[in-house]
Every structure is written in C-alpha cells, then in structure tokens.
Design a protein around this motif. Structure first.
Motif, PDB file in Angstrom:
ATOM      1  N   ALA A 186       0.490  -1.147  -0.090  1.00 42.64           N
ATOM      2  CA  ALA A 186      -0.415   0.375   0.558  1.00 42.64           C
ATOM      3  C   ALA A 186       0.548   0.835  -0.285  1.00 42.64           C
ATOM      4  O   ALA A 186       0.264   2.139   0.233  1.00 42.64           O
ATOM      5  N   THR A 187       2.642   1.747   0.091  1.00 38.72           N
ATOM      6  CA  THR A 187       2.914   2.075  -0.284  1.00 38.72           C
ATOM      7  C   THR A 187       3.173   2.529  -1.515  1.00 38.72           C
ATOM      8  O   THR A 187       3.035   4.182  -1.361  1.00 38.72           O
ATOM      9  N   LYS A 188       2.812   1.500  -2.116  1.00 35.84           N
ATOM     10  CA  LYS A 188       2.734   2.048  -3.883  1.00 35.84           C
ATOM     11  C   LYS A 188       4.469   2.460  -4.134  1.00 35.84           C
ATOM     12  O   LYS A 188       4.844   3.346  -4.997  1.00 35.84           O
ATOM     13  N   ASN A 189       5.240   2.259  -3.543  1.00 34.59           N
ATOM     14  CA  ASN A 189       6.464   1.936  -3.835  1.00 34.59           C
ATOM     15  C   ASN A 189       7.226   0.415  -3.938  1.00 34.59           C
ATOM     16  O   ASN A 189       7.833   0.154  -2.095  1.00 34.59           O
ATOM     17  N   LYS A 190       7.538   0.174  -4.006  1.00 36.76           N
ATOM     18  CA  LYS A 190       8.383  -1.175  -4.223  1.00 36.76           C
ATOM     19  C   LYS A 190       9.580  -1.503  -3.730  1.00 36.76           C
ATOM     20  O   LYS A 190      10.557  -2.397  -3.310  1.00 36.76           O
ATOM     21  N   ASN A 191       9.865   0.038  -3.367  1.00 34.43           N
ATOM     22  CA  ASN A 191      11.701  -0.010  -2.454  1.00 34.43           C
ATOM     23  C   ASN A 191      11.472   0.508  -1.066  1.00 34.43           C
ATOM     24  O   ASN A 191      12.185   0.695  -0.819  1.00 34.43           O
ATOM     25  N   THR A 192      10.387   0.608  -1.133  1.00 38.15           N
ATOM     26  CA  THR A 192      10.345   0.917   0.848  1.00 38.15           C
ATOM     27  C   THR A 192      10.948   0.217   1.262  1.00 38.15           C
ATOM     28  O   THR A 192      10.937  -1.334   1.443  1.00 38.15           O
ATOM     29  N   LEU A 193      11.953   0.788   1.849  1.00 41.05           N
ATOM     30  CA  LEU A 193      12.563   0.223   3.062  1.00 41.05           C
ATOM     31  C   LEU A 193      12.022  -0.529   3.731  1.00 41.05           C
ATOM     32  O   LEU A 193      11.342   0.479   4.586  1.00 41.05           O
ATOM     33  N   PHE A 194      12.273  -1.729   5.055  1.00 39.74           N
ATOM     34  CA  PHE A 194      12.044  -1.955   6.120  1.00 39.74           C
ATOM     35  C   PHE A 194      13.115  -1.743   7.151  1.00 39.74           C
ATOM     36  O   PHE A 194      13.670  -2.587   6.900  1.00 39.74           O
ATOM     37  N   LEU A 195      12.967  -1.007   8.710  1.00 43.71           N
ATOM     38  CA  LEU A 195      13.578  -1.127   9.135  1.00 43.71           C
ATOM     39  C   LEU A 195      12.694  -1.175  10.718  1.00 43.71           C
ATOM     40  O   LEU A 195      11.866  -1.437  11.345  1.00 43.71           O
ATOM     41  N   HIS A 196      13.805  -2.166  12.228  1.00 45.53           N
ATOM     42  CA  HIS A 196      13.475  -2.788  13.418  1.00 45.53           C
ATOM     43  C   HIS A 196      15.160  -2.298  13.947  1.00 45.53           C
ATOM     44  O   HIS A 196      15.468  -3.159  13.522  1.00 45.53           O
ATOM     45  N   CYS A 197      14.296  -1.718  15.604  1.00 41.93           N
ATOM     46  CA  CYS A 197      15.367  -1.739  16.042  1.00 41.93           C
ATOM     47  C   CYS A 197      15.993  -3.289  16.882  1.00 41.93           C
ATOM     48  O   CYS A 197      17.212  -3.526  17.383  1.00 41.93           O
ATOM     49  N   LEU A 198      15.341  -4.503  16.446  1.00 45.46           N
ATOM     50  CA  LEU A 198      15.382  -5.383  17.112  1.00 45.46           C
ATOM     51  C   LEU A 198      15.487  -6.010  18.373  1.00 45.46           C
ATOM     52  O   LEU A 198      16.068  -4.262  18.981  1.00 45.46           O
ATOM     53  N   PRO A 199      15.553  -6.919  18.798  1.00 44.08           N
ATOM     54  CA  PRO A 199      15.003  -7.687  18.221  1.00 44.08           C
ATOM     55  C   PRO A 199      13.388  -7.546  17.925  1.00 44.08           C
ATOM     56  O   PRO A 199      13.079  -7.435  18.736  1.00 44.08           O
ATOM     57  N   ALA A 200      13.700  -8.837  17.004  1.00 42.49           N
ATOM     58  CA  ALA A 200      11.940  -8.608  16.591  1.00 42.49           C
ATOM     59  C   ALA A 200      10.864  -9.609  16.970  1.00 42.49           C
ATOM     60  O   ALA A 200      11.497 -11.083  17.308  1.00 42.49           O
ATOM     61  N   ILE A 201       9.947 -10.315  17.473  1.00 44.35           N
ATOM     62  CA  ILE A 201       9.059 -10.656  17.635  1.00 44.35           C
ATOM     63  C   ILE A 201       8.272 -11.056  16.182  1.00 44.35           C
ATOM     64  O   ILE A 201       6.832  -9.995  15.910  1.00 44.35           O
ATOM     65  N   LYS A 202       8.595 -11.872  15.459  1.00 41.57           N
ATOM     66  CA  LYS A 202       8.168 -11.750  13.745  1.00 41.57           C
ATOM     67  C   LYS A 202       6.431 -12.468  14.456  1.00 41.57           C
ATOM     68  O   LYS A 202       5.872 -13.644  15.088  1.00 41.57           O
ATOM     69  N   GLY A 203       5.760 -12.335  13.230  1.00 43.02           N
ATOM     70  CA  GLY A 203       4.129 -12.357  13.765  1.00 43.02           C
ATOM     71  C   GLY A 203       3.127 -11.117  14.662  1.00 43.02           C
ATOM     72  O   GLY A 203       2.150 -11.738  14.862  1.00 43.02           O
ATOM     73  N   MET A 204       4.578 -10.305  15.465  1.00 42.88           N
ATOM     74  CA  MET A 204       3.373  -9.605  15.784  1.00 42.88           C
ATOM     75  C   MET A 204       3.719  -8.269  15.271  1.00 42.88           C
ATOM     76  O   MET A 204       2.902  -7.696  14.479  1.00 42.88           O
ATOM     77  N   GLU A 205       4.508  -7.859  15.518  1.00 41.33           N
ATOM     78  CA  GLU A 205       4.384  -6.010  14.937  1.00 41.33           C
ATOM     79  C   GLU A 205       5.150  -5.898  13.248  1.00 41.33           C
ATOM     80  O   GLU A 205       5.010  -5.415  12.116  1.00 41.33           O
ATOM     81  N   VAL A 206       5.502  -7.152  13.164  1.00 40.67           N
ATOM     82  CA  VAL A 206       5.847  -7.481  11.630  1.00 40.67           C
ATOM     83  C   VAL A 206       6.179  -8.850  11.445  1.00 40.67           C
ATOM     84  O   VAL A 206       6.144  -9.463  12.038  1.00 40.67           O
ATOM     85  N   THR A 207       5.618  -8.921   9.676  1.00 38.03           N
ATOM     86  CA  THR A 207       5.246 -10.265   9.693  1.00 38.03           C
ATOM     87  C   THR A 207       6.910 -11.259   8.893  1.00 38.03           C
ATOM     88  O   THR A 207       7.497 -10.487   8.766  1.00 38.03           O
ATOM     89  N   GLU A 208       7.049 -12.874   9.219  1.00 38.61           N
ATOM     90  CA  GLU A 208       8.384 -12.503   8.548  1.00 38.61           C
ATOM     91  C   GLU A 208       8.827 -12.464   7.219  1.00 38.61           C
ATOM     92  O   GLU A 208       9.796 -12.524   6.969  1.00 38.61           O
TER      93      GLU A 208
END
Length: 314
Positions: A261-283
């Motif tokens: 939905a960003t309409k930008n195929k190059n949108t960067l994804f950042l996360h400071c870690l540790p990540a809980i995958k499946g919660m704030e971000v998907t795998e």
C-alpha cells in the motif's frame, strides 16, 4: 566539533551540525573497519558498561567498538554493583568517574542516567532508557543514508507504539536529517508532548515535516521507509496493560498488505531488534529484500564507535 568530554543523554543534547558530524565519522570508521584499518585512538581508555536491561546488540557494539579503538570495556550488570540499593547512584557515579574514562548506561529511568552525568565527571552515554534511545537513532539514520542517499524530504513512517523510547529518538533524528516523519499510532500512544514541541522547533531550522496519524493506510502512502519496534518493552511482558497494548496495536503490524500500500516497491523496512515475528512484523517482510535490519544492527557498532571517539579521543 567540540564533543570531547560531552555526555549524550538524548539527541537534544547535540546540535544538527554535531549530529551530522557523528554520522560522517560513523561512515568513516565503517570504511576503516572494512579496510582493516585500526588507528587505536582510545588506547588506555577504560569504559564502564552498566546494564540494568540486557542486550545483544548494545553490549556487543560497545565491546567491539572499544576493542577496535584500543580501549577496555568492563561489563557491570545489576548483580555486579550496588546500584541504587546499598549505594546511591550519586555515590556509585563518583566512584566510577574516578576509575573510568566514560560510562555507558542501559536501564530504566532517565533520572538515573542524569544522576550519572551530574556526579561522575566523565562522558556518560545513553544506550537506552524508558524515554530515549539515541544511539539506536544514530544507527537508524546512518542506515537510511546508505540505502536512500540524500535524506532531505524522504518519508519515514513509524508504525506502532509512538510513546516509546525508539519513536522519541527517531523523531528527533529524522527532524535533524530534514526528513518527513510520520508517527502512526493509536491516539493513546502518541509521543511525549515535550519531545513533539522540541521537534517542531528543529523543523523550523531544517525544513523537516513531523506528522501524526492513526490510520496506517493513510500514513504509509509513498513512504521511503517503514519502521517498527516491539510492542512490549523488556520487563512488561506479563503486565495486564501489555496484553491490552498488543490488542490495541494489531492494526499497525507491518505485513505484505501494508508494504504494498506504500505504492513504492523499494520501501525500506527497518526494525531496531529484537523482533517478534508475527506480531509487529511478519516473517515475510522481515526476511524480504526490502529489509535492512541487519545492516541497521551492524551500524549500531559503527555509530557507537564514532560517539566514543568524538567524546573521548585526546
């Protein structure tokens, strides 16, 4: 830049020019590391690393950065010192200031950090408190520079808990960098009012834009970068409030629908870690080509090294 002897409690402690100086130095020391050049600018310096909260990236980054520059880093956790219990923070600060050339603090209350700064007499660096995470934000902007180039006007959207330390420091850093930052969160999890006020002052100087949005779909259009953090801080896992927060923040998960939905195929994804995958971000997003989370994690060390050099080099 006259940063020698200075502490870093929040990014508001430094000017925009000093902020960019630290980033330039970060890129320099990263290149040195890649070229296997070790100037050893901090020989015979000793650094105390105080951890009320544990960490993988912070501890490793400070230890490696110190070692690369010839300094010694001594790890001190809550079981190693009588911090605020048998001995006051004030007294601990005065002892450590006599023995060490700098102190890193990673813990809970901003007041504890401020006491260390007031009484130690040496540079003290905030490696995370409940209110701020300045060393993380330096690494965040360094990563954005590497991936996006000139950041003036680039749009970064933070989704999730806008009232936490990462969001606060990211706001300040993005405003210094002249970016368009959107904090997308529930109204009840908006950032601290004082930090908002200070960021708006910065905006007048840098031309950056700071916006707040409750709807992810409205916030993310044309985003150059999406950023998120864990929804529950360390030590909050079993709190009733924490469980309620998870329910509140579910619509702010970064997933394939949000990314598209960003309409930008190059949108960067950042996360400071540790990540809980499946919660704030998907795998799927975490492991995607758009993800730069491990570049971001590495850059913690380079930006921390720059901070140590700038505040301690003779």
């Amino acid at each position: 830049m006259k940063l020698k002897g200075r502490s870093l409690s929040t990014l508001l402690d430094i000017s925009q020019n000093e902020f960019f100086y630290l980033l330039e130095l970060s890129h320099k020391v990263k290149k040195e590391k890649r070229d296997r050049i070790f100037p050893k600018r901090l020989i015979n310096k000793n650094i105390a690393l105080i951890f009320e909260k544990s960490s993988t990236r912070t501890r490793s980054s400070f230890v490696v950065a110190a070692h690369d520059e010839g300094a010694n880093a001594e790890f001190l956790n809550r079981n190693d010192i009588h911090f605020g219990k048998k001995e006051s923070v004030k007294d601990t600060a005065r002892v450590l200031g006599r023995l060490f050339d700098g102190i890193m603090f990673r813990g809970f209350e901003q007041k504890t950090l401020e006491d260390l700064i007031q009484y130690s007499g040496v540079p003290v660096w905030n490696a995370l408190t409940d209110d701020h995470h300045p060393t993380q934000a330096l690494a965040d902007i360094m990563t954005c520079q590497e991936k996006l180039g000139n950041l003036k006007g680039k749009k970064i959207v933070y989704l999730g808990d806008g009232a936490n330390n990462v969001a606060h420091s990211l706001m300040i850093a993005s405003c210094y960098a002249g970016m368009h930052i959107v904090i997308c969160s529930p109204e009840s999890r908006r950032p601290n009012d004082f930090i908002i006020k200070e960021c708006l002052k910065i905006n007048k100087e840098t031309g950056s834009i700071l916006e707040f949005e409750t709807s992810p779909m409205n916030a993310i259009i044309d985003a150059d970068c999406l950023y998120t953090d864990v929804w529950i801080s360390m030590g909050e896992e079993e709190n009733k409030e924490a469980k309620e927060r998870i329910e509140l923040l579910k619509p702010y998960q970064i997933n394939s629908e949000i990314m598209a939905a960003t309409k930008n195929k190059n949108t960067l994804f950042l996360h400071c870690l540790p990540a809980i995958k499946g919660m704030e971000v998907t795998e799927e997003i975490f492991e995607s080509m758009n993800s730069a989370v491990f570049d971001q994690a590495e850059n913690r060390m380079h930006t921390i090294k720059a901070l140590l050099i700038a505040t301690m080099q003779d």
